[in-house]
Design an enzyme around this catalytic site. Structure first.
Site, PDB file in Angstrom:
ATOM      1  N   CYS A 106      27.292  35.618  10.870  1.00 35.36           N
ATOM      2  CA  CYS A 106      28.047  35.862  12.102  1.00 35.36           C
ATOM      3  C   CYS A 106      27.413  37.028  12.857  1.00 35.36           C
ATOM      4  CB  CYS A 106      29.508  36.168  11.778  1.00 35.36           C
ATOM      5  SG  CYS A 106      30.509  36.582  13.231  1.00 35.36           S
ATOM      6  N   HIS A 163      -1.433   1.091   7.641  1.00 35.94           N
ATOM      7  CA  HIS A 163      -1.941   0.950   6.277  1.00 35.94           C
ATOM      8  C   HIS A 163      -2.028   2.341   5.660  1.00 35.94           C
ATOM      9  CE1 HIS A 163      -4.137  -0.608   2.867  1.00 35.94           C
ATOM     10  NE2 HIS A 163      -5.151   0.193   3.110  1.00 35.94           N
ATOM     11  N   CYS A 173      33.512  31.590  12.728  1.00 38.77           N
ATOM     12  CA  CYS A 173      33.561  32.544  11.619  1.00 38.77           C
ATOM     13  C   CYS A 173      34.980  32.633  11.063  1.00 38.77           C
ATOM     14  CB  CYS A 173      33.090  33.919  12.095  1.00 38.77           C
ATOM     15  SG  CYS A 173      33.125  35.189  10.810  1.00 38.77           S
ATOM     16  N   CYS A 187       0.825  -1.208   0.000  1.00 36.75           N
ATOM     17  CA  CYS A 187       0.000   0.000   0.000  1.00 36.75           C
ATOM     18  C   CYS A 187       0.860   1.259   0.000  1.00 36.75           C
ATOM     19  CB  CYS A 187      -0.954   0.005   1.188  1.00 36.75           C
ATOM     20  SG  CYS A 187      -0.150  -0.216   2.793  1.00 36.75           S
TER      21      CYS A 187
END
EC number: 3.4.19.12
Length: 449
Positions: free
Chosen positions: A275, A395, A317, A154
């Site tokens: 940053c 299902h 950074c 299914c």
């Protein structure tokens, strides 16, 4: 890999089983009187399963049918609404050629229709099936057909329905971009999808449903993770299917890809890290084939806003060495078709998968914006996939929009439903297509089902 695409390990037919199955289907399709009340809780349910080995009837979602199966080792039952075979061991509907052939023959024998006038006294306590059918049955027509469950498939059927009713994919295959008669590959999933479109949209095909045996066989050959009769995830099959057709249609690894599949389903997502000290930005652009959303908000719009909201992150950074930054996801390019996954399955503290049953409301028409200053893009909902039950015993069903009307597709069963039912369902996957597609600067084509 399994060598046969039908049945399951629990389905070992005996002559008595075939005889019992014939009796059950005769009751369902001839006189419409069949025991529907659960033998345990005595309730009448939408999904009731009658044991193939004895006369017990158990509700499917209430688990009384499963309790009977485990206690008596009666794993196989029959759905009293449509006669399909259900396996409690596999926790899904299964396909068996002999039983399905028998079911189809009984369903079409008109002579049985008068038998309800001569029912024995014992049938007085039975429940009239017709009285509890919520919706009238819908006759299959070109473009609208059920898909047969071949044994815990299914998850595959609902995704195939979403592909069949995507107007862009439909037009792509109708344009002849890939034809199975011209393809030389020994194994080609796109060929199987092309054949599926040809069969389902063929007005001369009188079949009430489609059997996806070719798709299933190829999936088992090409994908080890999706092979077998165990429970599978519909979203995983969707990702696999797009990737397979992308490869077969000449798509490469470089992005952006210009293959037909990516033109329909692919967009791009910016990952922007800023940053907090020097304000420098680092931007990475990633392909976007679907959107997976955490269920932290009661609405789809809220989930999308949470998806693109800013969050503080630890980041080194390169300009100033600061560790403090903000990350934000930005829709760089929105695709013509969007698949949104509501993440209903998660792992708990014990590394066990659980299901989130929280309701999330979503609209039939959705407006999205990308890249901050760009124009809005309007989308229309055309398919919804729902997962019923638990993670291990569930299902899949689908809702699809076809010729200005919504339909519920539950394997081979098709019923017409109201839009309100669709929008109130507990969705797992949502499929939207852009309401207006620009194919070129000179031509605008509206997508309409």
């Amino acid at each position: 890999m399994p060598g046969d695409v039908e049945g399951c390990q629990h389905l070992k037919l005996k002559p008595a089983d075939v005889e019992n199955y014939q009796k059950i289907c005769t009751q369902i399709f001839s006189c419409h009187f069949v025991p529907r009340r659960c033998s345990t809780c005595k309730r009448i349910n939408k999904r009731s399963i009658r044991c193939l080995s004895c006369h017990s009837v158990g509700c499917l979602w209430g688990h009384h049918g499963e309790e009977h199966a485990m206690e008596h080792t009666h794993m196989i039952g029959v759905d009293v609404k449509n006669g399909h075979t259900y396996c409690f061991g596999c926790q899904d509907y299964v396909y068996q050629t002999e039983l399905e052939t028998l079911r189809f023959k009984i369903k079409n024998i008109k002579a049985w229709q008068s038998d309800h006038k001569r029912l024995p006294e014992k049938y007085n306590q039975m429940v009239c099936l017709e009285a509890y059918r919520k919706y009238p049955p819908v006759c299959a027509t070109a473009g609208l057909r059920g898909i047969q469950n071949l044994g815990a498939t299914c998850f595959m059927s609902v995704i195939l329905q979403s592909i069949l009713h995507n107007p862009l994919v439909r037009n792509l295959f109708f344009s002849g971009f890939h034809t199975s008669t011209d393809c030389k590959r020994p194994t080609c999933m796109t060929c199987a999808i092309d054949d599926m479109f040809s069969s389902i949209y063929n007005s001369k095909n009188k079949s009430t449903f489609y059997g996806p045996t070719a798709v299933l066989n190829l999936m088992w050959k090409l994908s080890k993770s999706l092979c077998g009769y165990s429970q599978q995830d519909g979203h995983e099959f969707f990702v696999y299917l797009l990737d397979q057709m992308h490869t077969e249609s000449g798509g490469g690894t470089s992005m952006p890809c210009t293959c037909p599949i990516h033109r329909i389903f692919s967009g791009s997502l910016k990952n922007v890290v800023t940053c907090l000290d020097c304000k420098k930005e680092r931007v990475a652009v990633d392909p976007l084939m679907d959107i997976s959303l955490d269920i932290n908000e009661p609405t789809l719009q809220g989930c999308l806003e949470r998806f693109v909201s800013k969050e503080k992150v630890q980041y080194s950074c390169h300009s100033c060495g600061s560790k403090n930054a903000i990350k934000q996801l930005v829709f760089d390019k929105l695709p013509p078709t969007i698949c949104m996954q509501l993440k209903r399955f998660e792992q708990n503290n014990f590394a066990m998968s659980t299901k989130i049953d929280k309701q999330v409301s979503y609209p039939a028409f959705l407006r999205m914006r990308y890249n901050f200053n760009q124009d809005d893009v309007d989308y229309q909902l055309y398919s919804v996939v729902c997962h019923k039950g638990t993670l291990d015993t569930g299902h899949y069903i689908a809702y699809t929009y076809y010729q200005n009307q919504w339909f519920l597709l539950d394997d081979t069963t098709i019923v017409e439903v109201k839009e309100s039912e669709v929008l109130n369902s507990q969705a797992y996957l949502l499929f939207y297509h852009e309401r207006q597609i620009l194919y070129s600067d000179e031509m605008t084509v509206k997508t309409e089902n």
